[in-house]
Design a protein around this motif. Structure first.
Motif, PDB file in Angstrom:
ATOM      1  N   TYR A 147       0.814  -1.207   0.000  1.00 58.35           N
ATOM      2  CA  TYR A 147       0.000   0.000   0.000  1.00 58.35           C
ATOM      3  C   TYR A 147       0.854   1.267   0.000  1.00 58.35           C
ATOM      4  O   TYR A 147       0.450   2.303  -0.503  1.00 58.35           O
ATOM      5  CB  TYR A 147      -0.933   0.007   1.222  1.00 58.35           C
ATOM      6  CG  TYR A 147      -0.249   0.304   2.536  1.00 58.35           C
ATOM      7  CD1 TYR A 147      -0.168   1.597   3.030  1.00 58.35           C
ATOM      8  CD2 TYR A 147       0.339  -0.708   3.286  1.00 58.35           C
ATOM      9  CE1 TYR A 147       0.456   1.883   4.229  1.00 58.35           C
ATOM     10  CE2 TYR A 147       0.972  -0.448   4.479  1.00 58.35           C
ATOM     11  CZ  TYR A 147       1.036   0.841   4.953  1.00 58.35           C
ATOM     12  OH  TYR A 147       1.660   1.115   6.139  1.00 58.35           O
ATOM     13  N   PHE A 148       2.067   1.161   0.561  1.00 61.09           N
ATOM     14  CA  PHE A 148       2.914   2.339   0.641  1.00 61.09           C
ATOM     15  C   PHE A 148       3.729   2.566  -0.638  1.00 61.09           C
ATOM     16  O   PHE A 148       4.500   3.518  -0.722  1.00 61.09           O
ATOM     17  CB  PHE A 148       3.872   2.237   1.836  1.00 61.09           C
ATOM     18  CG  PHE A 148       4.644   0.949   1.902  1.00 61.09           C
ATOM     19  CD1 PHE A 148       5.778   0.748   1.138  1.00 61.09           C
ATOM     20  CD2 PHE A 148       4.202  -0.084   2.737  1.00 61.09           C
ATOM     21  CE1 PHE A 148       6.479  -0.433   1.195  1.00 61.09           C
ATOM     22  CE2 PHE A 148       4.913  -1.275   2.798  1.00 61.09           C
ATOM     23  CZ  PHE A 148       6.044  -1.457   2.020  1.00 61.09           C
TER      24      PHE A 148
ATOM     25  N   LEU B 150      -1.415   7.611   1.960  1.00 59.83           N
ATOM     26  CA  LEU B 150      -0.926   6.815   3.095  1.00 59.83           C
ATOM     27  C   LEU B 150      -1.896   6.868   4.275  1.00 59.83           C
ATOM     28  O   LEU B 150      -2.142   5.855   4.940  1.00 59.83           O
ATOM     29  CB  LEU B 150       0.450   7.344   3.528  1.00 59.83           C
ATOM     30  CG  LEU B 150       1.605   7.072   2.556  1.00 59.83           C
ATOM     31  CD1 LEU B 150       2.858   7.786   3.015  1.00 59.83           C
ATOM     32  CD2 LEU B 150       1.846   5.573   2.419  1.00 59.83           C
ATOM     33  N   ASP B 151      -2.483   8.030   4.508  1.00 60.19           N
ATOM     34  CA  ASP B 151      -3.458   8.155   5.610  1.00 60.19           C
ATOM     35  C   ASP B 151      -4.680   7.286   5.343  1.00 60.19           C
ATOM     36  O   ASP B 151      -5.200   6.624   6.251  1.00 60.19           O
ATOM     37  CB  ASP B 151      -3.891   9.615   5.754  1.00 60.19           C
ATOM     38  CG  ASP B 151      -2.771  10.524   6.255  1.00 60.19           C
ATOM     39  OD1 ASP B 151      -1.777   9.983   6.777  1.00 60.19           O
ATOM     40  OD2 ASP B 151      -2.905  11.753   6.094  1.00 60.19           O
TER      41      ASP B 151
ATOM     42  N   TYR C 213      -4.816   4.564   3.453  1.00 57.24           N
ATOM     43  CA  TYR C 213      -4.455   3.151   3.531  1.00 57.24           C
ATOM     44  C   TYR C 213      -4.233   2.716   4.982  1.00 57.24           C
ATOM     45  O   TYR C 213      -4.474   1.572   5.347  1.00 57.24           O
ATOM     46  CB  TYR C 213      -3.212   2.877   2.682  1.00 57.24           C
ATOM     47  CG  TYR C 213      -3.538   2.644   1.232  1.00 57.24           C
ATOM     48  CD1 TYR C 213      -3.599   1.347   0.699  1.00 57.24           C
ATOM     49  CD2 TYR C 213      -3.817   3.706   0.374  1.00 57.24           C
ATOM     50  CE1 TYR C 213      -3.913   1.136  -0.628  1.00 57.24           C
ATOM     51  CE2 TYR C 213      -4.115   3.505  -0.957  1.00 57.24           C
ATOM     52  CZ  TYR C 213      -4.174   2.212  -1.456  1.00 57.24           C
ATOM     53  OH  TYR C 213      -4.490   2.010  -2.775  1.00 57.24           O
ATOM     54  N   GLU C 214      -3.793   3.623   5.823  1.00 62.09           N
ATOM     55  CA  GLU C 214      -3.628   3.300   7.230  1.00 62.09           C
ATOM     56  C   GLU C 214      -4.979   2.988   7.880  1.00 62.09           C
ATOM     57  O   GLU C 214      -5.085   2.107   8.737  1.00 62.09           O
ATOM     58  CB  GLU C 214      -2.953   4.464   7.975  1.00 62.09           C
ATOM     59  CG  GLU C 214      -1.445   4.505   7.821  1.00 62.09           C
ATOM     60  CD  GLU C 214      -0.761   3.314   8.448  1.00 62.09           C
ATOM     61  OE1 GLU C 214      -1.221   2.831   9.503  1.00 62.09           O
ATOM     62  OE2 GLU C 214       0.236   2.829   7.872  1.00 62.09           O
ATOM     63  N   LYS C 215      -6.018   3.701   7.437  1.00 65.04           N
ATOM     64  CA  LYS C 215      -7.367   3.432   7.977  1.00 65.04           C
ATOM     65  C   LYS C 215      -7.805   2.013   7.621  1.00 65.04           C
ATOM     66  O   LYS C 215      -8.406   1.314   8.441  1.00 65.04           O
ATOM     67  CB  LYS C 215      -8.367   4.440   7.409  1.00 65.04           C
ATOM     68  CG  LYS C 215      -8.147   5.864   7.896  1.00 65.04           C
ATOM     69  CD  LYS C 215      -9.160   6.809   7.263  1.00 65.04           C
ATOM     70  CE  LYS C 215      -8.919   8.245   7.714  1.00 65.04           C
ATOM     71  NZ  LYS C 215      -9.873   9.203   7.079  1.00 65.04           N
TER      72      LYS C 215
ATOM     73  N   LYS D 268      -5.700  -0.493   6.808  1.00 64.89           N
ATOM     74  CA  LYS D 268      -4.752  -1.396   7.452  1.00 64.89           C
ATOM     75  C   LYS D 268      -5.111  -1.629   8.909  1.00 64.89           C
ATOM     76  O   LYS D 268      -5.035  -2.755   9.404  1.00 64.89           O
ATOM     77  CB  LYS D 268      -3.348  -0.791   7.357  1.00 64.89           C
ATOM     78  CG  LYS D 268      -2.258  -1.611   8.035  1.00 64.89           C
ATOM     79  CD  LYS D 268      -0.921  -0.886   7.960  1.00 64.89           C
ATOM     80  CE  LYS D 268       0.147  -1.601   8.778  1.00 64.89           C
ATOM     81  NZ  LYS D 268       1.416  -0.849   8.768  1.00 64.89           N
ATOM     82  N   ASN D 269      -5.524  -0.570   9.585  1.00 66.59           N
ATOM     83  CA  ASN D 269      -5.817  -0.667  11.019  1.00 66.59           C
ATOM     84  C   ASN D 269      -7.301  -0.897  11.300  1.00 66.59           C
ATOM     85  O   ASN D 269      -7.701  -1.052  12.445  1.00 66.59           O
ATOM     86  CB  ASN D 269      -5.389   0.613  11.736  1.00 66.59           C
ATOM     87  CG  ASN D 269      -3.888   0.852  11.603  1.00 66.59           C
ATOM     88  OD1 ASN D 269      -3.117  -0.090  11.590  1.00 66.59           O
ATOM     89  ND2 ASN D 269      -3.490   2.122  11.515  1.00 66.59           N
TER      90      ASN D 269
END
Length: 475
Positions: free
Chosen positions: A394-395, A466-467, A469-471, A473-474
């Protein structure tokens, strides 16, 4: 009349060739006259109906096939099972042969035709030939479909492949009413937007064979080294020929394996891995049919995509303000094609810089690519977006400026497709928005007027992605 031999139907689909066509070879070996048929199915749902560029190609491919069949190709338009049922009534054909297909809608068509034939006491036979391996022929030790490419391709290459088949001798054709290809209006007239396609491509089996031979003779040796370059033309450009079945993947695989370079050459191995990726995508869609329109990874169902008609249109039109993206999108519109590296760059820009759903990009590619293939299109877009099998992390967010500097260092590709930037110096052409006012003035460029400013700044687009995808991911 009682001793007349009953015809045999060869149902052509995406196997528009005579050589290495197992279904056609089997049909030709029967005693009866051959009835070659192609059906344009009006009942296909949206994601299976042909886009504009594919319709243009299909016209040329059918013209070529009909010529190879001495003008005996029967064209019909309508629902497939109904058309074949009428042809069985009209001709008293005793059998139907076709190449097995693997996309969800195509499989449903086969099932309907198989039932029709069973009810009528007519033989129906599917034949392999569209892929090197059928999608269920390669599986993990647990019997599951592969979702990672490298082990899949290692296993797929271990399979035994049959010999390439010669074109059968065909001299006995059955008669039936045929539509006129021109009446199908597969090619545009008003407006005629296909000038670039005509200049770039020649559909048909003979053109496909010439393209394969030319690639092997002129490009294969350096393919591994040059494959990502945009400032030259290292691609085989075989993808539309393969998609419409003017070449079989076995013909390509065999020809490359037997090239002077030999099986151990890096160019051959690199190119054949691209053919393997095509196989990998086909087996993914076969086992996970929902991936044509939905993410393979469940967590991406809740991904916070943006909806922006303005940004999507700017991307489609090649007006993002990033020259490498704009060059690729304009090449796509003009020629119905772009190199693989360019596809990755523009897909990353849409899904990550702009956070626009990969399905919107896939829809645009479907309509504009001459090689639009459901399995490849969906799998490749999901790979870039991060929601598919063996997906890019994702990154991993392509920096369009660095990609441009690496793969089009002197700006030749950009100058070809974005001519308003052609007077810029090499150091400025990859990011004109970073050029000095004097450099822009010397090149006759007024940012925001003669060439657009970037629709988003790279670092901001990257961080926003990135923000998001972090949502997921987490989440």
């Amino acid at each position: 009349m009682a001793d007349e031999k009953r015809p045999v139907i060869m149902w052509f689909r995406r196997d528009l060739r005579l050589s290495d066509n197992p279904a056609l070879s089997a049909a030709a070996k029967t005693d009866g006259p051959l009835l070659p048929v192609f059906i344009l199915d009006d009942d296909a749902p949206g994601h299976f109906s042909l886009g504009g560029a594919s319709r243009w190609w299909l016209h040329g491919s059918l013209e070529s096939l009909d010529k190879s069949l001495d003008g005996s190709l029967i064209l019909r338009r309508g629902k497939t099972a109904e058309i074949l049922n009428k042809l069985l009534d009209e001709t008293d054909a005793c059998a139907i042969h076709t190449a097995a297909a693997y996309e969800p809608y195509e499989r449903a068509l086969e099932e309907a035709v198989e039932k029709l034939c069973k009810d009528r006491g007519v033989e129906f036979t599917r034949h392999e030939g569209r892929l090197l391996n059928s999608p269920d022929a390669v599986s993990t030790n647990d019997g599951d479909p592969y979702q990672v490419f490298t082990p899949y391709w290692k296993a797929a290459k271990r399979k035994h492949f049959r010999d390439v088949l010669r074109a059968p001798s065909l001299n006995d054709f059955a008669k039936a009413r045929s539509d006129d290809l021109g009446d199908w209006k597969l090619r545009p007239t008003k407006p005629d937007w296909a000038g670039g396609l005509r200049e770039t491509w020649t559909p048909g089996e003979e053109a496909a064979k010439k393209a394969l031979a030319g690639f092997i003779d002129n490009k294969l040796l350096d393919y591994e080294k040059d494959r990502g370059r945009l400032d030259c033309d290292p691609s085989s450009r075989l993808s539309p020929h393969l998609h419409f079945g003017e070449l079989s993947p076995l013909q390509v695989y065999s020809a490359v394996r037997h090239a002077d370079e030999g099986a151990s050459g890096k160019g051959a191995e690199s190119f054949l891995s691209e053919l393997g990726w095509r196989e990998f995508c086909a087996q993914l869609l076969f086992h996970f049919p929902h991936t044509a329109t939905e993410p393979l990874k469940d967590q991406f169902k809740d991904f916070p995509w943006r909806q922006s008609k303005a940004d999507l249109k700017a991307w489609q039109n090649g007006e993002t303000g990033y020259p490498i993206v704009d060059a690729a999108m304009r090449q796509l519109w003009e020629t119905g094609w772009m190199p693989n590296r360019a596809r990755m760059v523009v897909a990353s820009f849409l899904t990550k810089h702009l956070l626009i759903p990969w399905q919107d990009g896939a829809d645009w590619f479907w309509d504009t690519l001459v090689d639009a293939d459901l399995a490849n299109n969906a799998s490749n877009w999901q790979w870039v977006a991060g929601s598919g099998a063996d997906a890019a992390p994702y990154f991993r967010i392509f920096n369009p400026i660095l990609q441009s500097e690496k793969f089009d260092p002197d700006g030749d590709y950009i100058r070809r497709w974005v001519p308003e930037l052609k007077k810029l110096k090499n150091k400025d052409i990859h990011a004109p928005f970073e050029a000095s006012a004097s450099s822009l003035s010397e090149a006759g460029i007024d940012l925001g007027s003669t060439y657009p400013k970037p629709i988003i700044e790279h670092s901001k687009g990257r961080q926003r992605s990135l923000d998001a995808y972090e949502k997921v991911k987490n989440g």
